[in-house]
Enzyme design. Structure first.
Site, PDB file in Angstrom:
ATOM      1  N   TRP A 102       0.191 -20.868 -24.714  1.00  0.00           N
ATOM      2  CA  TRP A 102      -0.793 -19.799 -24.925  1.00  0.00           C
ATOM      3  C   TRP A 102      -0.194 -18.426 -24.653  1.00  0.00           C
ATOM      4  O   TRP A 102      -0.498 -17.462 -25.350  1.00  0.00           O
ATOM      5  CB  TRP A 102      -2.068 -20.051 -24.132  1.00  0.00           C
ATOM      6  N   ASP A 171      -5.421 -13.592 -19.387  1.00  0.00           N
ATOM      7  CA  ASP A 171      -6.151 -14.508 -20.265  1.00  0.00           C
ATOM      8  C   ASP A 171      -6.669 -15.652 -19.396  1.00  0.00           C
ATOM      9  O   ASP A 171      -5.946 -16.596 -19.108  1.00  0.00           O
ATOM     10  CB  ASP A 171      -5.201 -15.028 -21.357  1.00  0.00           C
ATOM     11  N   LYS A 195     -14.681 -23.357 -22.491  1.00  0.00           N
ATOM     12  CA  LYS A 195     -14.211 -24.292 -21.455  1.00  0.00           C
ATOM     13  C   LYS A 195     -15.147 -24.253 -20.252  1.00  0.00           C
ATOM     14  O   LYS A 195     -15.781 -25.258 -19.926  1.00  0.00           O
ATOM     15  CB  LYS A 195     -12.782 -23.975 -21.069  1.00  0.00           C
TER      16      LYS A 195
HETATM   17  N1  PMP Z   1      -5.779 -18.873 -24.248  1.00  0.00           N
HETATM   18  C1  PMP Z   1      -5.882 -20.038 -23.581  1.00  0.00           C
HETATM   19  C2  PMP Z   1      -5.346 -20.138 -22.198  1.00  0.00           C
HETATM   20  C3  PMP Z   1      -6.482 -21.143 -24.210  1.00  0.00           C
HETATM   21  O1  PMP Z   1      -6.577 -22.311 -23.563  1.00  0.00           O
HETATM   22  C4  PMP Z   1      -6.976 -21.007 -25.529  1.00  0.00           C
HETATM   23  C5  PMP Z   1      -7.664 -22.133 -26.260  1.00  0.00           C
HETATM   24  N2  PMP Z   1      -7.424 -23.387 -25.857  1.00  0.00           N
HETATM   25  C6  PMP Z   1      -6.816 -19.782 -26.163  1.00  0.00           C
HETATM   26  C7  PMP Z   1      -6.228 -18.731 -25.496  1.00  0.00           C
HETATM   27  C8  PMP Z   1      -7.274 -19.575 -27.574  1.00  0.00           C
HETATM   28  O2  PMP Z   1      -8.628 -19.526 -27.615  1.00  0.00           O
HETATM   29  P1  PMP Z   1      -9.436 -19.409 -28.972  1.00  0.00           P
HETATM   30  O3  PMP Z   1      -9.182 -20.654 -29.733  1.00  0.00           O
HETATM   31  O4  PMP Z   1     -10.842 -19.290 -28.472  1.00  0.00           O
HETATM   32  O5  PMP Z   1      -8.980 -18.210 -29.674  1.00  0.00           O
END
Ligand code: PMP
Length: 360
Positions: A102, A171, A195
């Site tokens: 991520w 994030d 989540k």
């Molecule tokens: N950052 C983290 C730490 C995540 O776990 C996720 C999704 N699993 C995201 C960003 C991306 O999120 P989204 O799909 O809502 O854009």
């Protein structure tokens, strides 16, 4: 149908109480004979729902008054672009800590808008630990430092906060509201809701007032933090039903005892699962450095990977759903967010125990 425990990494399990309330109110919200979903976003009914959710989040996280709270459409990834677009300003360079997949996605997006310095992290190495800040290569001229306190895929989590002289951007998608944090340590916090806060399709951003500035030229209006804050997330139609659902989750959290309550249970849930894995090290493996094992996403493998499809099949049959690891890592991942009751973790451990006895 027998009871199912959902270990999905996201969208993840929602509290049963919340789903029941949403179901009960679906066709007739507060006696109006309509769903909240059918009401205009600028009417007093939805405004009250929106304001309450913000007030509850402020209370749960003790958000100081010099921070704005936005609820926006889209995922956490929206902020991968919004952060550099809004904070890069005249500086044109930012620091990022690369601790996993991520982080890498955030970095790839930010590179579209400026020079990105990787302050820490090794490109090729598997992520099983977090380099201490003493080893980071920080740029004092950076517009901000971005990091990912919990890496959902690799199952690693910071249990400390970087100390920097530039705005800290986090994030918090997979750990928001799971433990106490001091909001004042951060310039911007953002998270997808799916989540620990609600359904997919809505995200939250908590932004320190002094960071609102004109974004880079040609930034779309919807990606403009300043504009969104001026309009209190109502520049266009916000995702009203998702916002309502997030509100139900926050209200549920408050009734249960707030972040302290969940922090205690989350610690207990994760500790017992890691302890079990370590005790059965002949059979199950988790390679993450114990100092940074995630409380939210517990990854593990069978020492003999041939057994994993059977593990997953039998676990699903036993009502332990969605334990398959991320496709890039394989193995298993138990995501144990706030909505996962402790008994779900107990059932998982019981199952893992039986499985190891049978196949070990
Ligand atoms: N950052 C983290 C730490 C995540 O776990 C996720 C999704 N699993 C995201 C960003 C991306 O999120 P989204 O799909 O809502 O854009």
């Amino acid at each position: 149908m027998s009871k199912v425990y959902n270990f999905s990494a996201g969208p993840g399990m929602l509290p049963v109480d919340v789903m029941q309330q949403a179901q009960a109110e679906m066709l007739d919200w507060h006696g109006l004979g309509m769903s909240i979903m059918e009401l205009g976003h600028r009417g007093p009914e939805f405004q009250a729902v929106a304001d309450q959710a913000i007030a509850d989040l402020r209370e749960l996280m003790a958000i100081p008054s010099n921070y704005h709270v936005l609820f926006l459409a889209g995922g956490a990834s929206t902020h991968f672009a919004m952060v550099p677009l809004n904070l890069m300003g005249g500086k044109k360079t930012a620091d990022y800590v690369d601790t996993g997949i991520w982080s890498k996605k955030a970095i790839a997006e930010a590179r579209r808008y400026g020079n990105i310095n990787i302050a820490a992290g090794l490109e090729e190495e598997r992520f099983i630990s977090i380099p201490p800040q003493s080893e980071w290569n920080l740029n004092p001229e950076a517009a901000y430092l971005h990091y990912t306190p919990n890496e959902t895929i690799e199952g690693i989590e910071f249990n400390w906060v970087p100390e920097v002289n530039v705005p800290l951007v986090a994030d918090m998608s997979s750990m928001i509201l799971s433990r106490h944090i001091n909001v004042s340590d951060y310039g911007i916090i953002y998270a997808g809701a799916q989540k620990n806060m609600g359904p997919a399709g809505i995200n939250v951003a908590i932004i320190r007032e002094d960071l609102l500035q004109e974004p880079l030229l040609n930034t779309p209006s919807l990606y403009n933090y300043k504009l969104q804050c001026e309009h209190h997330s109502f520049y266009n139609t916000p995702p009203t039903y998702n916002w309502y659902l997030v509100g139900l989750v926050l209200d549920w959290m408050k009734r249960k005892g707030g972040v302290s309550h969940f922090e205690k249970i989350n610690q207990r849930k994760s500790e017992k699962l890691y302890q079990f894995i370590d005790t059965y090290a002949e059979f199950y493996i988790n390679n993450v450095d114990p100092s940074c094992r995630s409380r939210m996403n517990v990854i593990f493998k069978c020492k003999d990977p041939v057994l994993e499809p059977t593990f997953l099949k039998l676990a699903t049959e036993a009502g332990l759903a969605n334990l398959r690891g991320h496709k890039l890592l394989g193995g298993m991942r138990a995501s144990i967010y706030n909505a996962m009751p402790e008994e779900g973790v107990d059932k998982l451990i019981e199952f893992m125990h039986e499985f190891a006895k049978k196949y070990g």
